[in-house]
Design a protein around this motif. Structure first.
Motif, short mmCIF file in Angstrom:
data_model
loop_
_atom_site.label_atom_id
_atom_site.label_comp_id
_atom_site.label_asym_id
_atom_site.label_seq_id
_atom_site.Cartn_x
_atom_site.Cartn_y
_atom_site.Cartn_z
N UNK A 286 0.83 -1.21 0.00
CA UNK A 286 0.00 0.00 0.00
C UNK A 286 0.87 1.27 0.00
N UNK A 287 1.96 1.24 0.76
CA UNK A 287 2.85 2.41 0.78
C UNK A 287 3.53 2.59 -0.57
N UNK A 288 4.05 1.49 -1.13
CA UNK A 288 4.74 1.58 -2.42
C UNK A 288 3.80 2.11 -3.50
N UNK A 289 2.55 1.69 -3.46
CA UNK A 289 1.57 2.13 -4.45
C UNK A 289 1.49 3.65 -4.50
N UNK A 290 1.58 4.27 -3.35
CA UNK A 290 1.52 5.74 -3.31
C UNK A 290 2.82 6.39 -3.76
N UNK A 291 3.94 5.64 -3.70
CA UNK A 291 5.25 6.19 -4.05
C UNK A 291 5.59 6.02 -5.52
N UNK A 292 5.00 5.04 -6.17
CA UNK A 292 5.39 4.68 -7.53
C UNK A 292 5.45 5.85 -8.51
N UNK A 293 4.48 6.75 -8.53
CA UNK A 293 4.51 7.81 -9.54
C UNK A 293 5.74 8.72 -9.48
N UNK A 294 6.40 8.80 -8.33
CA UNK A 294 7.52 9.72 -8.19
C UNK A 294 8.90 9.10 -8.29
N UNK A 295 8.99 7.78 -8.45
CA UNK A 295 10.29 7.11 -8.37
C UNK A 295 11.17 7.44 -9.57
N UNK A 296 10.62 7.44 -10.77
CA UNK A 296 11.42 7.72 -11.96
C UNK A 296 12.07 9.10 -11.86
N UNK A 297 11.33 10.10 -11.39
CA UNK A 297 11.88 11.46 -11.27
C UNK A 297 13.01 11.50 -10.24
N UNK A 298 12.87 10.75 -9.17
CA UNK A 298 13.94 10.70 -8.18
C UNK A 298 15.21 10.10 -8.79
N UNK A 299 15.03 9.06 -9.60
CA UNK A 299 16.19 8.48 -10.27
C UNK A 299 16.86 9.47 -11.20
N UNK A 300 16.06 10.25 -11.91
CA UNK A 300 16.63 11.25 -12.81
C UNK A 300 17.37 12.33 -12.04
N UNK A 301 16.90 12.65 -10.85
CA UNK A 301 17.61 13.64 -10.03
C UNK A 301 18.99 13.11 -9.62
N UNK A 302 19.06 11.80 -9.31
CA UNK A 302 20.36 11.18 -9.05
C UNK A 302 21.23 11.24 -10.31
N UNK A 303 20.63 10.92 -11.46
CA UNK A 303 21.41 10.93 -12.71
C UNK A 303 22.01 12.31 -12.97
N UNK A 304 21.19 13.34 -12.82
CA UNK A 304 21.67 14.70 -13.06
C UNK A 304 22.74 15.10 -12.04
N UNK A 305 22.50 14.73 -10.78
CA UNK A 305 23.45 15.12 -9.74
C UNK A 305 24.80 14.43 -9.85
N UNK A 306 24.81 13.24 -10.47
CA UNK A 306 26.05 12.46 -10.58
C UNK A 306 26.51 12.34 -12.03
N UNK A 307 26.03 13.23 -12.89
CA UNK A 307 26.25 13.10 -14.33
C UNK A 307 27.72 13.00 -14.71
#
Length: 377
Positions: A286-307
């Motif tokens: 149930x918790x993950x279900x609420x988090x799913x929509x934002x996970x890809x953007x968080x990954x992209x923030x890591x990508x940009x920060x560590x580019x």
């Protein structure tokens, strides 16, 4: 306070290399036994998907513990059927069998594949990791942990990850299953070439082998979808799950397509899918279900920060090739309050809780950049 290091040295088998005790955790933060605070980007190796001690998960476990802690699978287990239903629906598969760990899940998947196909062999991939029990170890490539225990069953051939022609040559008329990590986690977040997963499915279909997707590390929202396989055009025959499925409570499972299921007495487990596991797992979903929509953007923030370091990123699985200095990077990051992990072959692995915030990502990438510049430039 007891001298736990001395007691551990005397009474616990020295199977692990450890330097600290994590005493307490909340969200993405943990504290060691000296009170030092860390931002945790390892999450128990992709286990604490909802962070440490998520309120909803804690409440679910405590509520169930006050009613019934254990009930064997001789009886219907409270919450188990509902947990299985939810898991089948989010994976788009049919039926579930619960386990206590990822290794047990892969063992169950291998058993089910052998039952279904009446074949005995397996094919897996170089640098793949599927567990340390004897059956799961047989399909795990790393020679240093596998070879001391040979001969192992099932007999397994290993193919380069990404090599479809090598796979086609390795799968024969007695191959029950091909085991595939959609992203190789223990190898250091190795993402396959485009079309590879689809090619594996095609070869399995040609040769009459089942496709087992080991999503122990990639599953349960880690990559931004419930399964990493959901980002391909492929539906596996069996998926193995664990790690992030219980927010730290030991929960594993296999989920199979329609028509694949253990019959009475073909498999069993005393503890698997027990009341506490089912409560923890259902709350986690149930918790993950609420988090799913934002996970890809968080990954992209890591990508940009560590580019600068060319990270390999899929959702909140991030890998950076560091080389022989990786342990030094890991140690220096810890000194600066960031817990990271060195996976195989000098690859830095980040698998933070799915609840990590933008501010925490920025703090993490700032420290990692600083340390990599200091040590690797």
């Amino acid at each position: 306070m007891s001298d736990y290091r001395k007691i551990d040295a005397q009474y616990y088998m020295p199977a692990f290399s450890r330097t600290m005790m994590i005493r307490r955790g909340k969200g993405c933060t943990v504290w060691d036994d000296d009170g030092n605070e860390y931002l945790d980007l390892v999450a128990g190796i992709a286990v604490c998907s909802t962070g440490h001690c998520h309120d909803d998960v804690v409440k679910a476990i405590c509520r169930q513990a006050g009613e019934l802690i254990h009930c064997s699978n001789l009886y219907y287990v409270p919450g188990q059927a509902e947990f299985a239903e939810k898991l089948a629906k989010v994976t788009n598969l049919s039926q579930v069998f619960f386990t206590n760990s990822g290794a047990e899940a892969n063992e169950a998947a291998l058993k089910l594949a052998r039952l279904a196909t009446k074949k005995t062999k397996a094919v897996s991939f170089i640098h793949g990791f599927h567990g340390r029990t004897l059956g799961s170890l047989a399909v795990t490539h790393k020679p240093g942990i596998r070879e001391p225990f040979e001969p192992l069953e099932p007999k397994c051939s290993f193919v380069e990850y990404g090599d479809l022609e090598g796979l086609r040559a390795a799968v024969d008329t007695d191959t029950a299953a091909v085991l595939l990590e959609p992203i190789q986690g223990e190898a250091g977040i190795i993402i396959p070439p485009e079309g590879f997963v689809e090619g594996v499915r095609e070869i399995c279909d040609e040769k009459g082998a089942l496709l087992i997707a080991d999503e122990v590390q990639t599953g349960m929202g880690r990559t931004g979808t419930w399964l990493a396989m959901h980002q391909t055009k492929v539906m596996p025959d069996i998926v193995s799950l664990a790690k992030g499925l219980g927010s730290g409570f030991p929960v594993g499972a296999i989920v199979a397509r329609e028509g694949l299921a253990f019959k009475k007495s073909e498999h069993g487990s005393t503890f698997a899918g027990g009341p506490l596991a089912s409560a923890a797992g259902m709350a986690t979903l149930h918790v993950i279900e609420s988090l799913l929509p934002g996970i890809a953007a968080k990954g992209e923030r890591f990508r940009e920060g560590l580019a600068r370091w060319n990270p390999r990123v899929c959702g909140l699985m991030i890998g950076i090739t560091v080389g022989e200095k990786c342990p030094e990077v890991q140690e220096r990051c810890a000194e600066k309050g960031i817990i990271v992990n060195c996976a195989a072959d000098g690859n830095l692995r980040l698998v933070p809780p799915l609840i990590i915030t933008e501010a925490e990502i920025d703090r993490a990438t700032g420290v990692i950049n600083e340390v990599l510049t200091e040590i690797c430039s």
